[in-house]
Scaffold this active site. Structure first.
Site, PDB file in Angstrom:
ATOM      1  N   HIS A 112      -6.836   2.951  -2.366  1.00 49.58           N
ATOM      2  CA  HIS A 112      -5.872   1.921  -1.976  1.00 49.58           C
ATOM      3  C   HIS A 112      -4.551   2.083  -2.723  1.00 49.58           C
ATOM      4  O   HIS A 112      -3.473   2.116  -2.112  1.00 49.58           O
ATOM      5  CB  HIS A 112      -6.462   0.538  -2.257  1.00 49.58           C
ATOM      6  CG  HIS A 112      -5.575  -0.589  -1.838  1.00 49.58           C
ATOM      7  ND1 HIS A 112      -5.636  -1.159  -0.592  1.00 49.58           N
ATOM      8  CD2 HIS A 112      -4.578  -1.250  -2.501  1.00 49.58           C
ATOM      9  CE1 HIS A 112      -4.729  -2.118  -0.493  1.00 49.58           C
ATOM     10  NE2 HIS A 112      -4.079  -2.199  -1.648  1.00 49.58           N
ATOM     11  N   GLU A 113      -4.649   2.185  -4.043  1.00 47.27           N
ATOM     12  CA  GLU A 113      -3.416   2.273  -4.849  1.00 47.27           C
ATOM     13  C   GLU A 113      -2.707   3.608  -4.642  1.00 47.27           C
ATOM     14  O   GLU A 113      -1.477   3.679  -4.751  1.00 47.27           O
ATOM     15  CB  GLU A 113      -3.742   2.066  -6.330  1.00 47.27           C
ATOM     16  CG  GLU A 113      -4.393   0.729  -6.658  1.00 47.27           C
ATOM     17  CD  GLU A 113      -3.583  -0.478  -6.168  1.00 47.27           C
ATOM     18  OE1 GLU A 113      -2.337  -0.352  -6.045  1.00 47.27           O
ATOM     19  OE2 GLU A 113      -4.187  -1.528  -5.907  1.00 47.27           O
TER      20      GLU A 113
END
Length: 546
Positions: A21-22
């Site tokens: 995600h990051e």
């Protein structure tokens, strides 16, 4: 050691998903020229880290998330002139939208890669070899037999049992040609599937049902009061293990062996009998081997020992169910359903699914031979799965032994080989289906079609990670893909503190040419924090309750 191992799988699961995600935010921010100050996996104090270029990379002590700290991502942040140009909020709305969208997008793209590796290469799957044909089913009426191997359904080739099952979606109540391999020869049968509606809080599927299973039917006997089988000492649900010393692994082999003996010959049967044992508040089933001798009776199959199939006998009655309130008990024989003779409880269950909560007439015979007829209707029945998750569905509450026999013969398997192109195609088809189901689940939470008790948090994820790891790498990767999709869909919700609201803000500014008013944003943030707090309270309450 198992606890440490499970904790390791939990951290690995979360770590990979947070990193994906990051990484989406990070890579797109870099591509858009935004200065990234910190890339963190986890929250809280730093465990390990290093600085490369203008970015600090770290792993923090709490693995329940992560963040990408960009220059100028807060209003009124003091920056140098050079940094101000590269600040997040200084970027045009379309760039900010791309950066925000990248995190959830990576969570939705990542499962395609996961499933690609799961599907790639050889893997075992249940074959189309028919192990059991339901009495009175469309398959039996067409002439299908145990041992047939299904090759195609209406011209569509099938290799696995799941493939065959999927071909019947939307195919029902009309003649369908099925080609089977029988002893090395191709035989074409015409089957008219019954319509079956499978419903859940997230989906409704209508498919044809022909009444076959890949698992061979265990040799269980049904014993009527006053029959030769009862006189010899047989009981309903006794499982025949051998006939005159010859092992019989399934019903088909039992029929073959009984057919070899002439009428009147003594048949020595070894059966396994499950007896109920109570120890305080705990009730369990204990197996015992019993020898029974019965003269060979006229007829074929189980009639040769004075018995019949156990398909129409009740094995279990759920406490508090409609069946229990009506007086049904284990060992009772179901005679008729809505005036029609019942040939198997499995087929009757399918008809009950179609009826839902509509009334029906049920006739059954108790262990003493007394006959009863009642007008009944299914009612919600609560059950609990292995994770402690409570669900409720319409049910009669009476089930047959063949539906729950855990030690039936193993199914026939086939090795399926998928190349890169086929594996990618299958992965690309599966992920959108799961995304659609996830959206329906979220909608169901608001409409209350999906119970709030189904929501879970870190403890549930820990349990799921442990259980899936026990089942193998494919199961663990499947869980990782499911949770990744869940994170992606959840983060796209237009709720403050989630990526969806930041994406909405960028779209608003791009269309209206001005940002959302400060007061509206502040009020929305307060609402978002309150919702987040309530969600955390709900998931932790559910986790602790489980």
């Amino acid at each position: 050691m198992p606890s440490l191992q499970n904790l390791g799988f939990f951290i690995l699961l979360l770590g990979v998903l947070v990193t994906v995600h990051e990484l989406g935010h990070f890579l797109v921010a870099k591509a858009c020229g935004v200065k990234v100050l910190k890339f963190s996996i986890g929250f809280g104090p730093k465990l390990i880290g290093f600085i490369k270029g203008e970015t600090e990379y770290q792993i923090a002590i709490l693995p329940l998330g992560g963040y990408v700290k960009m220059a100028g991502d807060l209003p009124h942040e003091e920056l140098s002139p050079d940094e101000a140009k590269r600040g997040f909020l200084a970027q045009p709305p379309w760039k900010r939208g791309l950066i925000v969208l990248a995190g959830p997008a990576f969570n939705l793209i990542f499962p395609v890669l996961v499933y690609f590796f799961v599907f790639l290469g050889p893997h075992q799957a249940t074959s189309t070899l028919v192990g059991f044909v339901e009495p009175g089913s469309p398959a039996e009426l067409s002439g299908m037999r145990p041992g047939d191997r299904v090759l195609s359904v209406e011209g569509e080739s099938v290799r696995t049992f799941d493939d065959m099952r999927e071909t019947f979606v939307g195919r029902f109540e009309r003649p369908i040609p099925i080609v089977v391999d029988r002893g090395g020869q191709s035989v074409t049968l015409t089957v008219t599937p019954k319509k079956s509606t499978e419903t859940s809080p997230i989906d409704t599927v209508e498919r044809g049902l022909i009444g076959v299973a890949p698992v061979s039917k265990p040799p269980l006997v049904g014993v009527r009061a006053g029959s030769p089988a009862e006189a010899a000492g047989l009981r309903t649900f006794d499982r025949v293990l051998s006939v005159n010393g010859v092992h019989v692994p399934d019903e088909a082999r039992l029929y073959q062996e009984l057919g070899r003996h002439p009428e009147g010959e003594p048949l020595k049967l070894v059966v396994r009998r499950m007896s109920t044992v109570e120890a305080g508040v705990v009730t369990g089933q204990v197996p015992a081997l019993v020898e029974v001798t019965v003269p060979r009776q006229p007829g074929v199959g189980l009639a040769a020992v004075g018995a019949e199939a156990a398909d129409t006998y009740v094995a279990t009655v759920a406490p508090g169910s409609v069946a229990q309130k009506a007086g049904l008990a284990p060992g009772d024989l179901i005679v008729a359903f809505n005036g029609k003779p019942v040939q198997s409880l499995r087929m009757m269950e399918n008809e009950l699914t179609e009826l839902k909560d509509q009334p029906f007439t049920l006739t059954w015979r108790d262990a003493k031979g007394g006959e009863h007829t009642e007008k009944l209707a299914q009612a919600p029945l609560k059950s609990e799965d292995a994770m402690g998750q409570e669900t409720s569905r319409l049910a009669l509450g009476a089930r047959g032994w063949a539906l729950m026999d855990a030690d039936a013969p193993k199914v026939d398997e086939v090795t399926v080989h998928l190349g890169p192109a086929a594996a990618f195609k299958q992965a690309a088809v599966v992920v959108p289906k799961i995304v659609g189901q996830m959206v329906k689940v979220l909608a169901g939470l608001f409409t209350r079609d999906v119970p709030l008790s189904s929501v879970g948090g870190p403890i549930m994820m820990y349990q799921l990670a442990a259980k899936s790891a026990e089942q193998g790498l494919d199961s663990f990767l499947h869980l990782m893909a499911i949770i990744s999709i869940n994170l992606g869909v959840m983060n796209l919700l237009p709720i403050p503190v989630l990526d969806g609201f930041a994406l909405l803000s960028a779209a608003w500014e791009g269309i209206r040419r001005r940002p959302i008013p400060t007061r509206v944003r502040e009020a929305a943030n307060m609402v978002g924090l309150a919702l987040l707090f309530l969600l955390m309270l709900l998931v932790f309450t559910n986790d602790i309750t489980r």
